[in-house]
Design a protein around this motif. Structure first.
Motif, short mmCIF file in Angstrom:
data_model
loop_
_atom_site.label_atom_id
_atom_site.label_comp_id
_atom_site.label_asym_id
_atom_site.label_seq_id
_atom_site.Cartn_x
_atom_site.Cartn_y
_atom_site.Cartn_z
N MET A 1 0.85 -1.19 0.00
CA MET A 1 0.00 0.00 0.00
C MET A 1 0.88 1.24 0.00
SD MET A 1 -3.05 -0.84 2.69
CE MET A 1 -3.91 -2.41 2.71
N ARG A 2 0.43 2.24 -0.71
CA ARG A 2 1.11 3.54 -0.71
C ARG A 2 0.34 4.46 0.23
NH1 ARG A 2 2.81 4.00 -7.11
NH2 ARG A 2 4.15 2.15 -7.06
N ILE A 3 0.99 4.82 1.32
CA ILE A 3 0.31 5.46 2.44
C ILE A 3 0.96 6.78 2.81
CG2 ILE A 3 -0.30 5.21 4.88
CD1 ILE A 3 -0.38 2.18 4.43
N ARG A 4 0.11 7.76 3.05
CA ARG A 4 0.54 9.03 3.65
C ARG A 4 0.06 9.03 5.09
NH1 ARG A 4 -2.38 13.24 0.42
NH2 ARG A 4 -1.19 14.77 1.61
N VAL A 5 0.95 9.35 6.00
CA VAL A 5 0.59 9.32 7.42
C VAL A 5 0.17 10.68 7.94
CG1 VAL A 5 2.05 7.32 7.85
CG2 VAL A 5 2.99 9.63 8.15
N ALA A 6 0.32 11.70 7.12
CA ALA A 6 -0.08 13.05 7.54
C ALA A 6 -0.46 13.86 6.31
CB ALA A 6 1.05 13.74 8.29
N ILE A 7 -1.33 14.83 6.49
CA ILE A 7 -1.77 15.66 5.38
C ILE A 7 -0.60 16.45 4.80
CG2 ILE A 7 -2.43 17.62 6.83
CD1 ILE A 7 -4.78 18.08 4.91
N SER A 8 0.40 16.70 5.63
CA SER A 8 1.57 17.47 5.20
C SER A 8 2.56 16.64 4.39
CB SER A 8 2.29 18.05 6.41
OG SER A 8 2.69 17.00 7.28
N GLN A 9 2.38 15.34 4.37
CA GLN A 9 3.31 14.48 3.64
C GLN A 9 3.02 14.56 2.16
OE1 GLN A 9 3.26 10.39 4.91
NE2 GLN A 9 4.75 9.73 3.39
N ARG A 10 4.01 14.96 1.38
CA ARG A 10 3.77 15.18 -0.04
C ARG A 10 3.67 13.87 -0.81
NH1 ARG A 10 8.19 18.25 -3.67
NH2 ARG A 10 9.22 16.25 -3.36
N ASP A 11 4.65 13.00 -0.60
CA ASP A 11 4.69 11.74 -1.34
C ASP A 11 4.39 10.57 -0.40
OD1 ASP A 11 7.53 13.12 -2.97
OD2 ASP A 11 5.48 13.01 -3.73
N ALA A 12 3.62 9.63 -0.91
CA ALA A 12 3.28 8.45 -0.11
C ALA A 12 4.49 7.52 -0.02
CB ALA A 12 2.11 7.71 -0.75
N ASP A 13 4.53 6.75 1.06
CA ASP A 13 5.56 5.73 1.24
C ASP A 13 4.97 4.36 0.97
OD1 ASP A 13 6.81 7.53 4.11
OD2 ASP A 13 7.61 7.48 2.06
N ASP A 14 5.84 3.45 0.57
CA ASP A 14 5.43 2.06 0.34
C ASP A 14 5.49 1.27 1.64
OD1 ASP A 14 6.79 1.87 -2.96
OD2 ASP A 14 4.69 1.69 -2.37
N TYR A 15 4.41 0.55 1.91
CA TYR A 15 4.38 -0.36 3.06
C TYR A 15 4.04 -1.76 2.55
CZ TYR A 15 4.42 3.72 6.10
OH TYR A 15 4.77 4.88 6.75
N TRP A 16 4.63 -2.75 3.25
CA TRP A 16 4.44 -4.13 2.83
C TRP A 16 3.88 -4.94 3.99
CZ3 TRP A 16 5.31 -5.77 -2.11
CH2 TRP A 16 6.01 -4.90 -2.95
N GLY A 17 3.01 -5.86 3.65
CA GLY A 17 2.56 -6.84 4.62
C GLY A 17 3.53 -8.01 4.66
N GLN A 18 3.38 -8.83 5.68
CA GLN A 18 4.21 -10.03 5.74
C GLN A 18 3.75 -10.99 4.66
OE1 GLN A 18 1.48 -9.79 7.45
NE2 GLN A 18 0.65 -11.81 7.98
N GLY A 19 4.58 -11.77 4.16
CA GLY A 19 4.22 -12.72 3.11
C GLY A 19 3.35 -13.85 3.64
N THR A 20 2.53 -14.37 2.76
CA THR A 20 1.74 -15.55 3.10
C THR A 20 1.90 -16.58 1.99
OG1 THR A 20 -0.45 -16.35 3.81
CG2 THR A 20 -0.42 -14.74 2.02
N GLN A 21 2.12 -17.81 2.39
CA GLN A 21 2.39 -18.87 1.41
C GLN A 21 1.10 -19.38 0.81
OE1 GLN A 21 5.50 -20.30 0.41
NE2 GLN A 21 4.19 -21.27 -1.14
#
Length: 122
Positions: A97-117
């Motif tokens: 997911m590309r997530i912004r944690v604050a309204i002031s954050q210009r560019d979203a960061d990439d977050y990853w979930g743990q893998g599932t087999q």
């Protein structure tokens, strides 16, 4: 702090179905793109499906017509319904997911979930 938790996965016979879920929690202002990736043994991680905030979806050719990605923005959750599974779908599946944690954050960061087999037997 943002965390993505994946549920679902497991062992299924060829032709079977599985549903993956990925829920984000923590300090989240907005989530733009959500997606699912997979990595088979000895291969690079590949994107298989994405969904935008406007629910526009894209799929890799290898899963088109068999997998469906969807999102529940109110729950910060993305799903992957996998039907007619094949042995070549065997891999570790990850959500992104590309997530912004604050309204002031210009560019979203990439977050990853743990893998599932996901393992598909022939």
């Amino acid at each position: 702090q943002v965390q993505l938790v994946v549920s679902g996965g497991g062992l299924v016979q060829s032709g079977g179905s599985l549903r993956l879920s990925c829920a984000a929690s923590g300090s989240i202002w907005s989530i733009s793109l959500m997606g699912w990736y997979r990595q088979a043994p000895g291969k690079q991680r590949e994107v298989i499906a994405t969904v935008t905030t406007g629910t526009t979806t894209t799929y890799a050719d290898s899963v088109k017509g068999r997998f469906t990605i969807s999102r529940d923005s109110a729950k910060n959750t993305v799903y992957l319904q996998m039907n007619n599974l094949k042995p070549e779908d065997t891999a570790v599946y990850y959500c992104n997911m590309r997530i912004r944690v604050a309204i002031s954050q210009r560019d979203a960061d990439d977050y990853w979930g743990q893998g599932t087999q996901v393992t598909v037997s022939s």
